[in-house]
Design a protein around this motif. Structure first.
Motif, PDB file in Angstrom:
ATOM      1  N   ARG A 476       0.937  -1.193   0.097  1.00  0.00           N
ATOM      2  CA  ARG A 476      -0.106   0.189  -0.143  1.00  0.00           C
ATOM      3  C   ARG A 476       0.921   1.216   0.021  1.00  0.00           C
ATOM      4  O   ARG A 476       2.005   1.339   0.536  1.00  0.00           O
ATOM      5  CB  ARG A 476      -0.715   0.026   1.266  1.00  0.00           C
ATOM      6  N   SER A 477       0.299   2.427  -0.762  1.00  0.00           N
ATOM      7  CA  SER A 477       0.996   3.646  -0.561  1.00  0.00           C
ATOM      8  C   SER A 477       0.480   4.893  -0.690  1.00  0.00           C
ATOM      9  O   SER A 477      -0.808   4.704  -1.234  1.00  0.00           O
ATOM     10  CB  SER A 477       2.006   3.793  -1.462  1.00  0.00           C
ATOM     11  N   ARG A 478       0.477   5.901  -0.098  1.00  0.00           N
ATOM     12  CA  ARG A 478      -0.324   6.930   0.046  1.00  0.00           C
ATOM     13  C   ARG A 478      -0.283   7.882  -1.310  1.00  0.00           C
ATOM     14  O   ARG A 478       0.699   8.154  -1.784  1.00  0.00           O
ATOM     15  CB  ARG A 478      -0.064   7.771   1.025  1.00  0.00           C
ATOM     16  N   LYS A 479      -1.425   8.136  -1.901  1.00  0.00           N
ATOM     17  CA  LYS A 479      -1.277   9.077  -2.941  1.00  0.00           C
ATOM     18  C   LYS A 479      -1.656  10.517  -2.560  1.00  0.00           C
ATOM     19  O   LYS A 479      -2.034  10.856  -1.295  1.00  0.00           O
ATOM     20  CB  LYS A 479      -2.828   8.649  -3.944  1.00  0.00           C
ATOM     21  N   ASP A 480      -1.604  11.530  -3.410  1.00  0.00           N
ATOM     22  CA  ASP A 480      -1.687  12.844  -2.919  1.00  0.00           C
ATOM     23  C   ASP A 480      -3.123  13.228  -2.331  1.00  0.00           C
ATOM     24  O   ASP A 480      -2.905  13.889  -1.310  1.00  0.00           O
ATOM     25  CB  ASP A 480      -1.468  13.845  -4.288  1.00  0.00           C
ATOM     26  N   SER A 481      -3.927  12.536  -2.889  1.00  0.00           N
ATOM     27  CA  SER A 481      -5.511  12.694  -2.460  1.00  0.00           C
ATOM     28  C   SER A 481      -5.487  12.012  -0.993  1.00  0.00           C
ATOM     29  O   SER A 481      -6.308  12.616   0.044  1.00  0.00           O
ATOM     30  CB  SER A 481      -6.234  11.710  -3.019  1.00  0.00           C
ATOM     31  N   PHE A 482      -4.771  11.307  -0.530  1.00  0.00           N
ATOM     32  CA  PHE A 482      -4.694  10.801   0.836  1.00  0.00           C
ATOM     33  C   PHE A 482      -4.399  12.072   2.015  1.00  0.00           C
ATOM     34  O   PHE A 482      -5.141  12.162   2.830  1.00  0.00           O
ATOM     35  CB  PHE A 482      -3.276   9.729   1.056  1.00  0.00           C
ATOM     36  N   TYR A 483      -3.354  12.949   1.482  1.00  0.00           N
ATOM     37  CA  TYR A 483      -2.902  13.818   2.504  1.00  0.00           C
ATOM     38  C   TYR A 483      -4.100  15.156   2.518  1.00  0.00           C
ATOM     39  O   TYR A 483      -4.243  15.631   3.447  1.00  0.00           O
ATOM     40  CB  TYR A 483      -1.742  14.453   2.118  1.00  0.00           C
ATOM     41  N   TRP A 484      -4.526  15.268   1.165  1.00  0.00           N
ATOM     42  CA  TRP A 484      -5.661  16.071   0.990  1.00  0.00           C
ATOM     43  C   TRP A 484      -6.855  15.743   1.804  1.00  0.00           C
ATOM     44  O   TRP A 484      -7.465  16.630   2.558  1.00  0.00           O
ATOM     45  CB  TRP A 484      -5.937  16.319  -0.280  1.00  0.00           C
ATOM     46  N   TYR A 485      -7.321  14.597   1.607  1.00  0.00           N
ATOM     47  CA  TYR A 485      -8.561  14.212   2.390  1.00  0.00           C
ATOM     48  C   TYR A 485      -8.470  14.227   3.968  1.00  0.00           C
ATOM     49  O   TYR A 485      -9.253  14.541   4.796  1.00  0.00           O
ATOM     50  CB  TYR A 485      -9.152  12.656   2.234  1.00  0.00           C
ATOM     51  N   LYS A 486      -7.130  13.816   4.499  1.00  0.00           N
ATOM     52  CA  LYS A 486      -6.864  13.958   5.933  1.00  0.00           C
ATOM     53  C   LYS A 486      -7.031  15.362   6.356  1.00  0.00           C
ATOM     54  O   LYS A 486      -7.689  15.727   7.356  1.00  0.00           O
ATOM     55  CB  LYS A 486      -5.125  13.566   6.099  1.00  0.00           C
ATOM     56  N   LYS A 487      -6.698  16.348   5.632  1.00  0.00           N
ATOM     57  CA  LYS A 487      -6.851  17.755   5.793  1.00  0.00           C
ATOM     58  C   LYS A 487      -8.134  18.094   5.984  1.00  0.00           C
ATOM     59  O   LYS A 487      -8.828  18.683   6.812  1.00  0.00           O
ATOM     60  CB  LYS A 487      -5.904  18.544   4.886  1.00  0.00           C
ATOM     61  N   VAL A 488      -8.953  17.579   4.894  1.00  0.00           N
ATOM     62  CA  VAL A 488     -10.292  17.896   4.845  1.00  0.00           C
ATOM     63  C   VAL A 488     -11.095  17.080   6.081  1.00  0.00           C
ATOM     64  O   VAL A 488     -11.996  18.030   6.743  1.00  0.00           O
ATOM     65  CB  VAL A 488     -11.047  16.874   3.466  1.00  0.00           C
ATOM     66  N   ILE A 489     -10.814  16.035   6.576  1.00  0.00           N
ATOM     67  CA  ILE A 489     -11.523  15.564   7.645  1.00  0.00           C
ATOM     68  C   ILE A 489     -10.874  16.410   8.860  1.00  0.00           C
ATOM     69  O   ILE A 489     -11.776  16.623   9.903  1.00  0.00           O
ATOM     70  CB  ILE A 489     -11.038  13.995   7.816  1.00  0.00           C
ATOM     71  N   ALA A 490      -9.639  16.720   9.105  1.00  0.00           N
ATOM     72  CA  ALA A 490      -9.251  17.360  10.343  1.00  0.00           C
ATOM     73  C   ALA A 490      -9.609  18.538  10.443  1.00  0.00           C
ATOM     74  O   ALA A 490     -10.031  19.194  11.553  1.00  0.00           O
ATOM     75  CB  ALA A 490      -7.647  17.589  10.097  1.00  0.00           C
ATOM     76  N   THR A 491     -10.477  19.598   9.364  1.00  0.00           N
ATOM     77  CA  THR A 491     -11.212  20.563   9.378  1.00  0.00           C
ATOM     78  C   THR A 491     -12.418  20.361   9.224  1.00  0.00           C
ATOM     79  O   THR A 491     -13.256  21.534   9.369  1.00  0.00           O
ATOM     80  CB  THR A 491     -10.381  21.501   8.329  1.00  0.00           C
ATOM     81  N   ASN A 492     -12.986  19.211   9.099  1.00  0.00           N
ATOM     82  CA  ASN A 492     -14.352  18.892   9.299  1.00  0.00           C
ATOM     83  C   ASN A 492     -14.788  19.677   8.038  1.00  0.00           C
ATOM     84  O   ASN A 492     -15.936  20.541   7.999  1.00  0.00           O
ATOM     85  CB  ASN A 492     -15.137  19.288  10.484  1.00  0.00           C
ATOM     86  N   GLY A 493     -14.394  19.464   6.938  1.00  0.00           N
ATOM     87  CA  GLY A 493     -14.728  19.958   5.506  1.00  0.00           C
ATOM     88  C   GLY A 493     -14.663  21.475   5.384  1.00  0.00           C
ATOM     89  O   GLY A 493     -15.083  21.863   4.356  1.00  0.00           O
ATOM     90  N   GLU A 494     -13.791  22.273   6.331  1.00  0.00           N
ATOM     91  CA  GLU A 494     -13.811  23.700   6.077  1.00  0.00           C
ATOM     92  C   GLU A 494     -12.709  24.051   5.108  1.00  0.00           C
ATOM     93  O   GLU A 494     -12.715  24.681   4.396  1.00  0.00           O
ATOM     94  CB  GLU A 494     -13.310  24.365   7.466  1.00  0.00           C
ATOM     95  N   ASP A 495     -11.346  22.964   5.253  1.00  0.00           N
ATOM     96  CA  ASP A 495     -10.153  23.610   4.283  1.00  0.00           C
ATOM     97  C   ASP A 495     -10.466  22.230   3.090  1.00  0.00           C
ATOM     98  O   ASP A 495     -10.035  21.177   3.433  1.00  0.00           O
ATOM     99  CB  ASP A 495      -9.234  23.298   4.980  1.00  0.00           C
ATOM    100  N   LEU A 496     -10.817  22.860   1.987  1.00  0.00           N
ATOM    101  CA  LEU A 496     -10.987  21.708   0.824  1.00  0.00           C
ATOM    102  C   LEU A 496     -10.086  22.178  -0.369  1.00  0.00           C
ATOM    103  O   LEU A 496      -9.839  21.530  -1.355  1.00  0.00           O
ATOM    104  CB  LEU A 496     -12.456  21.945   0.042  1.00  0.00           C
TER     105      LEU A 496
END
Ligand code: BG6
Length: 497
Positions: A476-496
């Protein structure tokens, strides 16, 4: 003001057949999806012809069955769940494989190793504060029932299914709060083999494939065949309502949803004929929800059955059963919209299973699926008005061919753009007053594609190093979207961004 509720269920979705592998391990039996074989990168849909099953059996030793391998989640679930937890998942959609618990479906008691496997997975999820969202039946049907009963066409399947469904509620009710009964229940009328394990040529010749495989009403020429798929659908509605009632009585802490493929439609022109066709098709799409959420068949579908000679053998006391088994929330998959014309001669293929016209205002994915977040917002508003129930968006996403670059990275900015636009649309729908409780994009980790039956159509935030033939390390490896979605979840959808 925050756009998403503070306990919004961010996560991702999978199904057992597409991830588990572990074929026949620890006593697991085979489902009809284990008999769908890979037919090359250009085959758009593998579910059309009966010959598939006969050939699969004849040439079992030489054909390539990707569902039997999955992505080896059966052995790697801890590593996978750790990666989901790293992204901050609150919710993980998975399904239980009927044949891992009851290998042929006929056994009186389940296989203890299978039972233990799902306990282990749920334990691991809870360890990471991830709420499981479990689909009871994600298409999979023990192959025994295809052979004995022609799949869901026969009511004889219902007692066996209830044994399985009651078992999983009894066994896992304290670990699983959110349940879905049948994945994309409307697929049984579109692709009866996929959704119901039904072989349509048991007592009449199978019509040419172009007449099947549509989420829409079939054309006049093939409507008579709908007695197979709508009979099967009736049995699925019954099993679903029965288990909802059972869960309400025995496990009131659990919430049970339906699951249908939402398909938004636009009329091609303002002509009344096109507008009526769009209305008719929208009603057909909503019918699956109507029965499960309102607890009865709308009058118009019964008159459609009458007019088209579709004689349903109604299950005894079916009206009472449906009325007593209404779901607690609506769940849906949403990938694309399309355009409707009243002209029967002008029909193209849109996506894998839809006949209609392409929308010139909307871009396509590389698989021809039209990308339309606005339609999601419109549909969510319509669903609110129609059902007034919480809505869980349990599938959405962009399938793409992907290969890591020289540094082993996948820069999937196209996926980020797709998901960003859809999350925006969901935020707007919430502002419109729609009660959306969660979002689990499809294939959060790369998995076997359903329509292509291959690894090469990928949806994941996490890349899996496996090809269509099963070669690769499965690392398994992390795509760019992995880091992006992590941020989306961390900000509860505020930072897209
Ligand atoms: C839905 C199914 O139809 O779409 C999934 O519930 C499926 O099982 C998903 O994988 C995406 O479709 P595909 O054909 O791109 O895998």
């Amino acid at each position: 003001m925050a756009r998403f509720p503070k306990d919004f269920l961010w996560g991702g979705a999978t199904s057992a057949a597409q991830i588990e592998g572990g074929r026949c391990e620890d006593g697991k039996g085979l489902s009809h999806l284990d008999y769908v074989y890979y037919r090359g990168p250009k085959t758009p849909c593998n579910f059309m012809v009966t010959e598939n099953l006969e050939k699969a059996r004849r040439e079992e030793d030489v054909l390539n069955f990707p569902n039997r391998r999955g992505i080896d989640f059966y052995h790697r679930y801890k590593e996978d769940i750790a990666l989901l937890a790293e992204m901050g998942f609150k919710s993980f959609r998975m399904s239980i494989s009927w044949t891992r618990l009851f290998p042929t479906g006929l056994e009186e008691t389940p296989d203890p190793k299978g039972v233990e496997f799902y306990h282990n997975v749920f334990r691991e999820l809870h360890k990471h504060n991830i709420e499981p969202l479990v689909t009871m039946i994600h298409y999979e049907l023990p192959i025994t029932f295809v052979d004995r009963y022609n799949g869901w066409y026969s009511a004889e399947i219902i007692p066996y299914c209830m044994k399985y469904l009651k078992f999983i509620i009894d066994e896992y009710k304290d670990e699983v709060k959110y349940w879905l009964t049948f994945n994309e229940i409307n697929m049984v009328t579109a692709v009866p083999w996929l959704g119901g394990g039904i072989l349509l040529d048991r007592d009449r010749p199978l019509p040419p494939p172009q007449f099947r495989g549509s989420l829409r009403f079939p054309p006049e020429t093939s409507r008579a065949m709908d007695r197979f798929s709508h009979q099967a659908l009736h049995h699925q509605f019954i099993a679903s309502a029965m288990i909802v009632k059972y869960a309400h009585e025995t496990a009131p802490q659990c919430l049970i949803g339906n699951m249908f493929n939402l398909h938004h439609l636009y009329p091609e022109t303002p002509s009344p004929a096109d507008a009526y066709r769009a209305h008719e098709e929208t009603e057909f799409n909503m019918f699956f929800c109507d029965v499960m959420a309102k607890g009865y068949y709308p009058a118009w579908i019964k008159s459609y059955y009458r007019k088209n000679g579709i004689e349903i053998k109604w299950y005894e006391n079916y009206e009472e059963i449906l009325a007593q088994g209404k779901v607690d929330f609506i769940s849906l998959s949403y990938y694309l919209s399309s355009v409707v014309t009243a002209d029967p001669e002008r029909q193209e293929k849109v996506g894998s299973f839809i006949r209609g016209l392409k929308n010139p205002y909307i871009a396509d994915s590389e698989f021809g699926w039209q990308i339309d977040p606005t339609a999601l917002r419109i549909s969510l508003n319509e669903l609110r008005d129609r059902f007034n129930l919480p809505i869980y968006i349990v599938e959405n996403g962009l399938g793409a061919f992907e290969k890591p670059d020289e540094n082993g990275r996948i820069h999937d900015d196209y996926r980020i753009a797709y998901l960003r636009a859809h999350i925006e649309a969901i935020a707007e729908a919430i502002e419109d007053g729609v009660n959306v409780i969660g979002y689990t994009p499809w294939g959060c980790i790369d998995l076997v594609s359903c329509s292509l039956v291959s690894m090469s159509k990928r949806y994941g935030f996490i890349y899996v190093d496996a090809d269509d033939e099963g070669n690769g390390t499965y690392d398994r490896s992390r795509k760019d979207s992995f880091y992006w979605y992590k941020k989306v979840i961390a900000t509860n959808g505020e930072d897209l961004d």
